[in-house]
Design a protein around this motif. Structure first.
Motif, PDB file in Angstrom:
ATOM      1  N   LYS A 198       0.807  -1.219   0.000  1.00 48.44           N
ATOM      2  CA  LYS A 198       0.000   0.000   0.000  1.00 48.44           C
ATOM      3  C   LYS A 198       0.843   1.273   0.000  1.00 48.44           C
ATOM      4  CE  LYS A 198      -3.732  -2.455   0.104  1.00 48.44           C
ATOM      5  NZ  LYS A 198      -4.513  -2.625  -1.152  1.00 48.44           N
ATOM      6  N   ALA A 199       2.152   1.149   0.170  1.00 49.05           N
ATOM      7  CA  ALA A 199       3.029   2.312   0.157  1.00 49.05           C
ATOM      8  C   ALA A 199       4.463   1.864  -0.074  1.00 49.05           C
ATOM      9  CB  ALA A 199       2.923   3.094   1.465  1.00 49.05           C
ATOM     10  N   ILE A 200       5.267   2.792  -0.570  1.00 49.92           N
ATOM     11  CA  ILE A 200       6.711   2.588  -0.701  1.00 49.92           C
ATOM     12  C   ILE A 200       7.392   3.333   0.435  1.00 49.92           C
ATOM     13  CG2 ILE A 200       8.754   3.008  -2.127  1.00 49.92           C
ATOM     14  CD1 ILE A 200       6.892   0.961  -3.365  1.00 49.92           C
ATOM     15  N   VAL A 201       8.325   2.664   1.106  1.00 50.43           N
ATOM     16  CA  VAL A 201       9.132   3.303   2.145  1.00 50.43           C
ATOM     17  C   VAL A 201      10.541   3.446   1.582  1.00 50.43           C
ATOM     18  CG1 VAL A 201       9.988   3.157   4.514  1.00 50.43           C
ATOM     19  CG2 VAL A 201       7.697   2.291   3.958  1.00 50.43           C
ATOM     20  N   ALA A 229      22.857  10.114  -5.802  1.00 53.14           N
ATOM     21  CA  ALA A 229      22.395  11.500  -5.801  1.00 53.14           C
ATOM     22  C   ALA A 229      20.918  11.542  -5.452  1.00 53.14           C
ATOM     23  CB  ALA A 229      22.649  12.139  -7.163  1.00 53.14           C
ATOM     24  N   ILE A 230      20.609  11.341  -4.171  1.00 54.55           N
ATOM     25  CA  ILE A 230      19.225  11.398  -3.706  1.00 54.55           C
ATOM     26  C   ILE A 230      18.917  12.845  -3.308  1.00 54.55           C
ATOM     27  CG2 ILE A 230      17.584  10.571  -1.975  1.00 54.55           C
ATOM     28  CD1 ILE A 230      19.294   8.007  -1.778  1.00 54.55           C
ATOM     29  N   THR A 231      18.021  13.494  -4.030  1.00 50.94           N
ATOM     30  CA  THR A 231      17.700  14.905  -3.816  1.00 50.94           C
ATOM     31  C   THR A 231      16.188  15.098  -3.797  1.00 50.94           C
ATOM     32  OG1 THR A 231      17.630  15.432  -6.183  1.00 50.94           O
ATOM     33  CG2 THR A 231      19.798  15.542  -5.092  1.00 50.94           C
ATOM     34  N   TRP A 232      15.749  16.314  -3.459  1.00 48.38           N
ATOM     35  CA  TRP A 232      14.318  16.606  -3.498  1.00 48.38           C
ATOM     36  C   TRP A 232      13.779  16.580  -4.922  1.00 48.38           C
ATOM     37  CZ3 TRP A 232      11.696  15.681   0.503  1.00 48.38           C
ATOM     38  CH2 TRP A 232      12.216  15.907   1.783  1.00 48.38           C
ATOM     39  N   ASP A 233      14.590  16.992  -5.882  1.00 47.53           N
ATOM     40  CA  ASP A 233      14.164  16.893  -7.278  1.00 47.53           C
ATOM     41  C   ASP A 233      13.918  15.434  -7.649  1.00 47.53           C
ATOM     42  OD1 ASP A 233      14.245  19.609  -7.677  1.00 47.53           O
ATOM     43  OD2 ASP A 233      16.233  19.601  -8.626  1.00 47.53           O
ATOM     44  N   TYR A 234      14.772  14.547  -7.145  1.00 47.37           N
ATOM     45  CA  TYR A 234      14.591  13.125  -7.440  1.00 47.37           C
ATOM     46  C   TYR A 234      13.318  12.602  -6.788  1.00 47.37           C
ATOM     47  CZ  TYR A 234      15.467   8.095  -7.662  1.00 47.37           C
ATOM     48  OH  TYR A 234      15.354   6.743  -7.895  1.00 47.37           O
ATOM     49  N   HIS A 237      10.460  13.539  -8.824  1.00 52.89           N
ATOM     50  CA  HIS A 237      10.426  12.705 -10.030  1.00 52.89           C
ATOM     51  C   HIS A 237       9.831  11.322  -9.725  1.00 52.89           C
ATOM     52  CE1 HIS A 237      11.599  10.661 -13.694  1.00 52.89           C
ATOM     53  NE2 HIS A 237      12.383   9.840 -13.004  1.00 52.89           N
ATOM     54  N   LEU A 238      10.183  10.764  -8.564  1.00 53.25           N
ATOM     55  CA  LEU A 238       9.684   9.431  -8.214  1.00 53.25           C
ATOM     56  C   LEU A 238       8.164   9.388  -8.181  1.00 53.25           C
ATOM     57  CD1 LEU A 238      12.101   8.342  -5.319  1.00 53.25           C
ATOM     58  CD2 LEU A 238      12.024   7.437  -7.654  1.00 53.25           C
ATOM     59  N   LYS A 239       7.552  10.475  -7.792  1.00 53.90           N
ATOM     60  CA  LYS A 239       6.086  10.510  -7.694  1.00 53.90           C
ATOM     61  C   LYS A 239       5.418  10.383  -9.062  1.00 53.90           C
ATOM     62  CE  LYS A 239       5.990  14.313  -5.163  1.00 53.90           C
ATOM     63  NZ  LYS A 239       5.454  15.430  -4.339  1.00 53.90           N
ATOM     64  N   THR A 240       6.188  10.572 -10.131  1.00 55.07           N
ATOM     65  CA  THR A 240       5.634  10.394 -11.482  1.00 55.07           C
ATOM     66  C   THR A 240       5.726   8.947 -11.941  1.00 55.07           C
ATOM     67  OG1 THR A 240       7.708  10.801 -12.697  1.00 55.07           O
ATOM     68  CG2 THR A 240       6.434  12.732 -12.024  1.00 55.07           C
ATOM     69  N   LEU A 241       6.424   8.102 -11.174  1.00 55.23           N
ATOM     70  CA  LEU A 241       6.651   6.713 -11.590  1.00 55.23           C
ATOM     71  C   LEU A 241       5.698   5.722 -10.942  1.00 55.23           C
ATOM     72  CD1 LEU A 241      10.578   6.583 -11.519  1.00 55.23           C
ATOM     73  CD2 LEU A 241       9.065   7.174 -13.438  1.00 55.23           C
ATOM     74  N   THR A 242       4.908   6.173  -9.949  1.00 58.65           N
ATOM     75  CA  THR A 242       3.972   5.274  -9.271  1.00 58.65           C
ATOM     76  C   THR A 242       2.849   6.091  -8.643  1.00 58.65           C
ATOM     77  OG1 THR A 242       3.738   3.575  -7.554  1.00 58.65           O
ATOM     78  CG2 THR A 242       5.290   5.355  -7.106  1.00 58.65           C
ATOM     79  N   VAL A 254      15.160  18.704  11.726  1.00 58.61           N
ATOM     80  CA  VAL A 254      13.905  19.435  11.628  1.00 58.61           C
ATOM     81  C   VAL A 254      13.766  20.078  10.259  1.00 58.61           C
ATOM     82  CG1 VAL A 254      14.876  21.543  12.664  1.00 58.61           C
ATOM     83  CG2 VAL A 254      12.414  21.138  12.762  1.00 58.61           C
ATOM     84  N   GLU A 255      14.878  20.537   9.680  1.00 62.08           N
ATOM     85  CA  GLU A 255      14.811  21.166   8.366  1.00 62.08           C
ATOM     86  C   GLU A 255      14.353  20.178   7.302  1.00 62.08           C
ATOM     87  OE1 GLU A 255      17.929  23.283  10.814  1.00 62.08           O
ATOM     88  OE2 GLU A 255      17.530  21.186  10.288  1.00 62.08           O
ATOM     89  N   GLU A 256      14.837  18.945   7.380  1.00 59.60           N
ATOM     90  CA  GLU A 256      14.409  17.929   6.416  1.00 59.60           C
ATOM     91  C   GLU A 256      12.933  17.590   6.597  1.00 59.60           C
ATOM     92  OE1 GLU A 256      17.074  14.649   6.987  1.00 59.60           O
ATOM     93  OE2 GLU A 256      18.384  15.299   5.345  1.00 59.60           O
ATOM     94  N   ALA A 257      12.491  17.537   7.847  1.00 56.94           N
ATOM     95  CA  ALA A 257      11.079  17.253   8.103  1.00 56.94           C
ATOM     96  C   ALA A 257      10.201  18.357   7.517  1.00 56.94           C
ATOM     97  CB  ALA A 257      10.835  17.112   9.599  1.00 56.94           C
ATOM     98  N   GLN A 258      10.620  19.604   7.674  1.00 57.19           N
ATOM     99  CA  GLN A 258       9.854  20.717   7.107  1.00 57.19           C
ATOM    100  C   GLN A 258       9.875  20.671   5.582  1.00 57.19           C
ATOM    101  OE1 GLN A 258      12.120  23.683   9.384  1.00 57.19           O
ATOM    102  NE2 GLN A 258      10.193  24.409  10.257  1.00 57.19           N
ATOM    103  N   ALA A 259      11.018  20.336   5.009  1.00 53.97           N
ATOM    104  CA  ALA A 259      11.095  20.227   3.548  1.00 53.97           C
ATOM    105  C   ALA A 259      10.200  19.106   3.044  1.00 53.97           C
ATOM    106  CB  ALA A 259      12.539  19.987   3.117  1.00 53.97           C
ATOM    107  N   ALA A 260      10.122  18.007   3.798  1.00 51.77           N
ATOM    108  CA  ALA A 260       9.252  16.895   3.413  1.00 51.77           C
ATOM    109  C   ALA A 260       7.798  17.337   3.351  1.00 51.77           C
ATOM    110  CB  ALA A 260       9.416  15.738   4.391  1.00 51.77           C
ATOM    111  N   VAL A 261       7.390  18.117   4.336  1.00 47.38           N
ATOM    112  CA  VAL A 261       6.024  18.647   4.328  1.00 47.38           C
ATOM    113  C   VAL A 261       5.815  19.512   3.088  1.00 47.38           C
ATOM    114  CG1 VAL A 261       4.422  20.205   5.497  1.00 47.38           C
ATOM    115  CG2 VAL A 261       5.732  18.528   6.826  1.00 47.38           C
ATOM    116  N   ALA A 262       6.793  20.350   2.784  1.00 46.75           N
ATOM    117  CA  ALA A 262       6.677  21.251   1.628  1.00 46.75           C
ATOM    118  C   ALA A 262       6.577  20.475   0.315  1.00 46.75           C
ATOM    119  CB  ALA A 262       7.871  22.197   1.582  1.00 46.75           C
ATOM    120  N   HIS A 263       7.181  19.293   0.260  1.00 43.66           N
ATOM    121  CA  HIS A 263       7.156  18.477  -0.957  1.00 43.66           C
ATOM    122  C   HIS A 263       6.012  17.471  -0.953  1.00 43.66           C
ATOM    123  CE1 HIS A 263      10.938  19.589  -3.113  1.00 43.66           C
ATOM    124  NE2 HIS A 263      11.235  20.082  -1.938  1.00 43.66           N
TER     125      HIS A 263
END
Length: 384
Positions: A198-201, A229-234, A237-242, A254-263
């Motif tokens: 039901k989800a990819i981790v 090269a794991i980035t936010w752009d990547y 992009h992954l969201k277009t594959l599934t 905390v900065e990564e957690a906030q960026a995750a929310v933004a994405h």
């Protein structure tokens, strides 16, 4: 902050004054003093998650045990994951009706119903502990109605693991992904969906192989991994594959957690890979505290999960109090899997009981309404 420096000094002195024990001394060796090396302790006499490691350590070939046990470099982060829970005590309440707390264990994870706020997180190569490999993990998760997240590096393939699932069982699929190979990524996504995941981790805290010296002694490391090269752009992009939701596992600031929310990440998974990737990384409990202190809104903007060093019901209670929705547990269930389905099932049952007991003894009437005031997590030192 003088008091902070003093406390750290005292802490380091305390840790240096005694050896670190993987398993706390709660009487296992004394009780099983007649147990021969290579013999399993009776399952019905194990009383908590640490007992499963103690039993597996004395039963498995050392290389197999080391594969599960190893951490990065000097294993400071591995040890800290375990010990950090005791640096942030509970604040128990009394005069509270906790008679129904057990009924409040069920939770939802990405909208799916489960019987407890913890799950079996991804850990590779179950076949090193049991010839039936991941079968015991899948079947126990189904029997106890908790989430199981198979590793991409499982002994069994994605379809083989799916063959052991109960008809209505919900699983997520963990993945390591190569940004230079969309074909391989799409294959993983398609296999996971076909298997009913039901989800990819997506594990993002392993952009290179870990420096695992204990494992290297026994040739118990994974294959050499390339730098990636794991980035936010990547991620975008992954969201277009599934069309499966893609959770990010390995968020450590905390900065990564906030960026995750933004994405638009559907869930943020706090983890330092069990202390297996970079030594010196903080425990997920410390990251949860940082988020709670600096950006508490993250806990309501997305679901937050965490793993690392959880061995007791009280550990789960502390993470829940800080705002974590569900707690992942890896190594203890791999050790329990030495006993197969029955072993993992017993481990799950023991932990459910502990979570309820520790919540009740902390004065928590309803785990769904627990809040940060149940944990001493703030620094209260005055500046010089």
């Amino acid at each position: 902050m003088r008091c902070t420096l003093i406390s750290l000094s005292l802490l380091s002195g305390t840790l240096a004054a005694r050896p670190f024990l993987d398993e706390p001394d709660t009487g296992f060796d004394m009780f099983f003093s007649n147990l021969a090396t290579g013999q399993l302790a009776p399952l019905d006499q194990l009383v908590g998650l640490p007992d499963f490691e103690a039993a597996a350590k004395r039963y498995l070939p050392i290389a197999n045990y080391t594969y599960y046990r190893n951490g990065a470099a000097g294993e400071w982060s591995f040890r800290n994951n375990l010990e950090v829970f005791y640096r942030y005590p509970l604040r128990p309440r009394t005069m509270v009706d906790t008679s129904n707390v057990q009924s409040t264990l069920p939770t939802t994870i990405l909208g799916y119903n489960f019987s407890a706020p913890f799950f079996i997180t991804s850990a590779a190569r179950a076949g090193l502990g049991n010839p039936a490999a991941e079968r015991g993990l899948v079947e126990a998760a189904a029997a106890e109605n908790i989430l199981y997240v198979p590793s991409l590096y499982a002994t069994l393939s994605i379809p083989e693991i799916a063959s052991y699932k109960a008809p209505s069982q919900v699983t997520f699929q963990q993945a390591y992904l190569d940004p230079s190979n969309d074909t391989a990524t799409k294959l993983v996504f398609d296999q996971a969906k076909a298997a009913g995941s039901k989800a990819i981790v997506f594990t993002v805290d392993a952009p290179a192989e870990g420096n695992r010296q204990r494992a290297d002694r026994y040739d118990a490391s994974e294959a050499v991994l390339p730098f990636t090269a794991i980035t936010w752009d990547y991620y975008d992009h992954l969201k277009t594959l599934t069309d499966l939701p893609i959770i990010l596992k390995g968020i450590q600031t905390v900065e990564e957690a906030q960026a995750a929310v933004a994405h638009g990440v559907p869930a943020v998974y706090l983890s330092n890979h069990g202390g297996r990737q970079v030594d010196g990384s903080r425990s997920p409990l410390e990251v949860a505290i940082e988020i709670r202190a600096q950006a508490p809104e993250v806990f309501t903007q997305t679901e937050v999960y965490a793993d690392g060093g959880v061995r007791y019901g009280g550990d789960v209670v502390k993470l829940l109090a800080l705002g974590v929705r569900a707690v992942g547990i890896g190594r203890p269930f791999m050790y329990a899997n030495v006993y197969g389905t029955e072993g993992v099932t017993r481990a799950v049952q023991l932990l459910k009981r502990e979570v309820a007991l520790d919540a009740a003894n902390a004065g928590v009437a309803d785990l769904k309404n627990i809040d940060p005031s149940y944990v001493i997590w703030k620094q209260s030192c005055a500046l010089d």
